[in-house]
Design an enzyme around this catalytic site. Structure first.
Site, PDB file in Angstrom:
ATOM      1  CG  HIS A   1      -1.868  -1.142   1.293  1.00 55.00           C
ATOM      2  ND1 HIS A   1      -1.477  -2.409   1.661  1.00 55.00           N
ATOM      3  CD2 HIS A   1      -3.195  -1.208   1.021  1.00 55.00           C
ATOM      4  CE1 HIS A   1      -2.532  -3.215   1.620  1.00 55.00           C
ATOM      5  NE2 HIS A   1      -3.580  -2.510   1.233  1.00 55.00           N
TER       6      HIS A   1
ATOM      7  CG  HIS B   1      -5.942   1.803  -0.928  1.00 50.72           C
ATOM      8  ND1 HIS B   1      -6.092   2.564   0.207  1.00 50.72           N
ATOM      9  CD2 HIS B   1      -6.129   0.516  -0.543  1.00 50.72           C
ATOM     10  CE1 HIS B   1      -6.350   1.777   1.232  1.00 50.72           C
ATOM     11  NE2 HIS B   1      -6.386   0.529   0.803  1.00 50.72           N
TER      12      HIS B   1
ATOM     13  CB  SER C   1     -24.060  -9.655  35.426  1.00 51.02           C
ATOM     14  OG  SER C   1     -25.370  -9.147  35.519  1.00 51.02           O
TER      15      SER C   1
ATOM     16  CD  GLU D   1     -20.523  -5.649  24.615  1.00 52.05           C
ATOM     17  OE1 GLU D   1     -21.553  -5.947  25.252  1.00 52.05           O
ATOM     18  OE2 GLU D   1     -20.520  -4.878  23.624  1.00 52.05           O
TER      19      GLU D   1
ATOM     20  CG  HIS E   1     -28.463 -12.787  26.472  1.00 48.74           C
ATOM     21  ND1 HIS E   1     -29.266 -12.375  25.437  1.00 48.74           N
ATOM     22  CD2 HIS E   1     -28.070 -11.646  27.117  1.00 48.74           C
ATOM     23  CE1 HIS E   1     -29.364 -11.053  25.450  1.00 48.74           C
ATOM     24  NE2 HIS E   1     -28.645 -10.589  26.464  1.00 48.74           N
TER      25      HIS E   1
END
Length: 672
Positions: free
Chosen positions: A42, A274, A394, A421, A483
């Site tokens: 690149h 690119h 939890s 997360e 879940h």
């Protein structure tokens, strides 16, 4: 708090530097020549951002190639890792000893120090592995946060630096960039400066095909200080960086409008520059357009000398820091945490905790047991910094009396990452890479998928990062299949150099935490239950979990069947063993908290654990991977599809993961 330490300002401004163009063109020449020799790479980004990089490295970045691991150096992250030749060129030009011209010529070749995307090596000036877009930006937030945390602890005399990033359009398209930038703004990480390569070109063509948002407005909304400049105007670049340095309560974004492939007569400003070599004809034209009259890989002495002088620019700063360090009363403790050496009282603390659990035999969820470990070790491990992706109660990841880190108080020990997360995991990697901190962070195991790219990079970079993943099976119950992780253990165990632990009780949980802390070159993931489990382990001084698997209870008499299990299913296997023994079938139970560690044991040990007879594996997850242990004559008891919404006990019965089912399967194996 201690007095501020002045950071050296440029002696010569970018606007008056007569060598700027030649120095920037040296980056362009090395980049296009290396990519051309490799026939792949690149060149466009390094050529487009050469002016920005030259100003940053020549006048602002605090680094020392002679002492690349200087603890108070500025961190530079090339989040746009596809433009790796920019970083390699800078490493060679400024005098990093390992980055030679021969390595530049070996770009993207087997065994070279110049792979297609940068791989973490401080001796090369590569602070983190980048290439998967957005990861470097996420890492940089962790690095900037680590700097503030350590500054709050050790003061300006020892910790007083910044984190600079070069990021691309692609970085800012990735979802992780939103998580990372939002968190950085919330925490007011004013020592984070991102130089955005706003070249408006992607692989497919102009970014207008898919990316038309107002990036500057977006970052202002995150709480960032934002500027926009011509990325080829050295004076404007210098002024913008000066202004960003003066902002202390906001991270900074400098949108640098650049031309990708700058200097390539036909391909600059297009997608053709690119991600592929420019070709001999285009390179010849670029040399003419840039006024670069030198053969491939030749840097004239005057230009190389100017770059090498840049490489020694911060020697005085580093020596001044060295003197402050030598005089500091905090030196011994600073060395310990920067070098990643665990505190001397940690082993005794964990031993005492394991003995307490083994004696009292509580019935606790392993997430609760993990919380008990943290409660014991946080007071003796000031470098242990934790957090959760908005699941603190939890995950059991926060300990009472250890308060949160906030924009107004970096003295805390806990980070509220919010529902981010991926950003959390990448920031944890950055904290570990920075040094001085051992990070841990929690979420549900189901959401490991949101973290996976960062978990994989932690493993690739060999960083001590601890992922606390709770609610690890259908045992979480009523939240249902959305879940309930069933395929996640198999997917995570497939990642090389990742220790996936699934402990069966409080003793094993403490052992697994101890291993995670002791393995300085391996990330760890703790798979923990929501439901309560009985204590089944004693303690005899040896960390049995460090073997990966071990015989928890041997058969009475001849072993006729071996029951293999992890986590919540170990106690089920023990109950099945009792029933089998009553029926005259000698059954052993093997706990297997970590497959990766078990695979590293000697063959004789592995055979002694697994036995020579039939084997039944029991785990509330899919079977993938277990066949290596059960063999052709074994069987698996677990999940074959997604879970369901119901109380945990009912789900175990519904899916046939019961003591009776285990006994039946074991007896069938013994008869075959």
């Amino acid at each position: 708090m201690s007095t501020a330490v002045a950071t050296a300002m440029p002696q010569q401004t970018p606007a008056t530097d007569p060598m700027h163009n030649s120095m920037a063109n040296a980056i362009r020449a090395l980049s296009m020549d290396a990519v051309e020799r490799a026939k792949v790479g690149h060149p466009g980004m390094p050529m487009g951002m050469a002016d920005v990089a030259t100003v940053l490295w020549s006048h602002f970045l605090r680094f020392d190639p002679e002492n690349p691991s200087w603890a108070d150096r500025d961190r530079f992250v090339l989040s746009a890792g596809h433009g790796s030749m920019l970083l390699y060129a800078l490493g060679y030009l400024t005098g990093y000893k390992k980055m030679t011209l021969e390595e530049i010529k070996r770009f993207r070749q087997l065994g070279s120090l110049t792979p297609g995307h940068p791989e973490h090596d401080i001796e090369l000036g590569v602070e983190t592995t980048t290439g998967p877009l957005g990861q470097g930006l996420g890492n940089s937030v962790g690095m900037a946060l680590a700097e503030r945390i350590l500054n709050a602890r050790f003061g300006n005399e020892l910790v007083d630096h910044r984190t600079f990033v070069i990021a691309s359009d692609g970085d800012l398209m990735e979802g992780i960039s939103h998580e990372a930038a939002s968190l950085a703004g919330h925490l007011k990480l004013g020592r984070l400066i991102v130089l955005y390569d706003d070249n408006k070109i992607s692989i497919d063509g102009p970014t207008s095909l898919s990316f038309t948002e107002d990036v500057q407005a977006r970052f202002r909304a995150y709480g960032w200080h934002v500027q926009a400049i011509d990325g080829h105007d050295a004076a404007a670049i210098g002024t913008a960086v000066h202004e960003a340095l003066a902002v202390t309560d906001k991270p900074s974004l400098i949108a640098c409008r650049t031309i990708i492939g700058f200097g390539a007569p036909k391909k600059q400003g297009t997608k053709d520059s690119h991600g592929s070599a420019l070709g001999a004809e285009e390179i010849a034209g670029a040399r003419q357009q840039l006024g670069w009259r030198y053969p491939p890989f030749v840097i004239p002495e005057e230009i190389l000398s100017a770059w090498r002088k840049t490489g020694t620019r911060c020697t005085t700063d580093r020596q001044a820091w060295q003197k402050r360090y030598a005089d500091s009363k905090e030196r011994v403790e600073f060395d310990r945490v920067i070098q990643g050496i665990l505190p001397k009282h940690l082993d005794a603390t964990l031993t005492q905790l394991k003995q307490k659990i083994a004696t009292e035999k509580p019935k606790h969820a392993t997430r609760q047991s993990s919380g008990a470990v943290l409660e014991a070790i946080l007071p003796v491990m000031p470098e242990l910094i934790g957090g959760s992706a908005d699941l603190t109660p939890s995950n059991n990841t926060q300990v009472k009396n250890f308060g949160p880190i906030t924009a107004s108080n970096y003295n805390g020990r806990y980070i509220h990452f919010g529902v981010r997360e991926h950003g959390m995991a990448a920031a944890m990697n950055g904290m570990a890479l920075h040094g001085g901190i051992i990070p841990y962070g929690g979420t549900f195991l189901q959401f490991a998928d949101y973290c996976r790219p960062a978990i994989r990079l932690a493993a690739l970079m060999r960083q001590r990062v601890i992922f606390v993943m709770t609610h690890d099976s259908i045992g979480l119950g009523e939240d249902g299949p959305t879940h309930q992780p069933v395929e996640h253990l198999a997917a995570l165990r497939a990642i090389p150099n990742l220790n996936v632990f699934r402990p069966c009780d409080g003793v094993e949980t403490a052992e697994c935490w101890q291993i995670a802390l002791e393995r300085s070159d391996t990330p760890s993931l703790l798979s923990l239950t929501r439901q309560a489990l009985p204590t089944v382990r004693g303690t005899n001084g040896e960390n049995l979990s460090a073997r990966g698997a071990y015989v928890l209870v041997e058969a009475d008499g001849k072993r006729q069947i071996t029951l293999l299990a992890t986590g919540s299913e170990v106690s089920l296997a023990l109950e099945a063993r009792v029933q089998l023994q009553k029926e005259g079938i000698g059954a052993a139970v093997v706990s297997m908290p970590c497959w990766t560690l078990f695979e590293k044991q000697a063959e004789a040990y592995r055979l002694s654990v697994l036995g020579h007879g039939p084997r039944l594996a029991i785990e509330a997850a899919i079977s993938q991977g277990w066949e290596r242990y059960t063999g052709e004559n074994g069987a698996f008891l677990g999940m074959s599809g997604f879970g369901a919404s119901a109380p945990a006990e009912e789900l175990y019965r519904h899916f046939g993961i019961t003591v009776d089912a285990a006994v039946k399967a074991a007896k069938k194996l013994c008869k075959s």
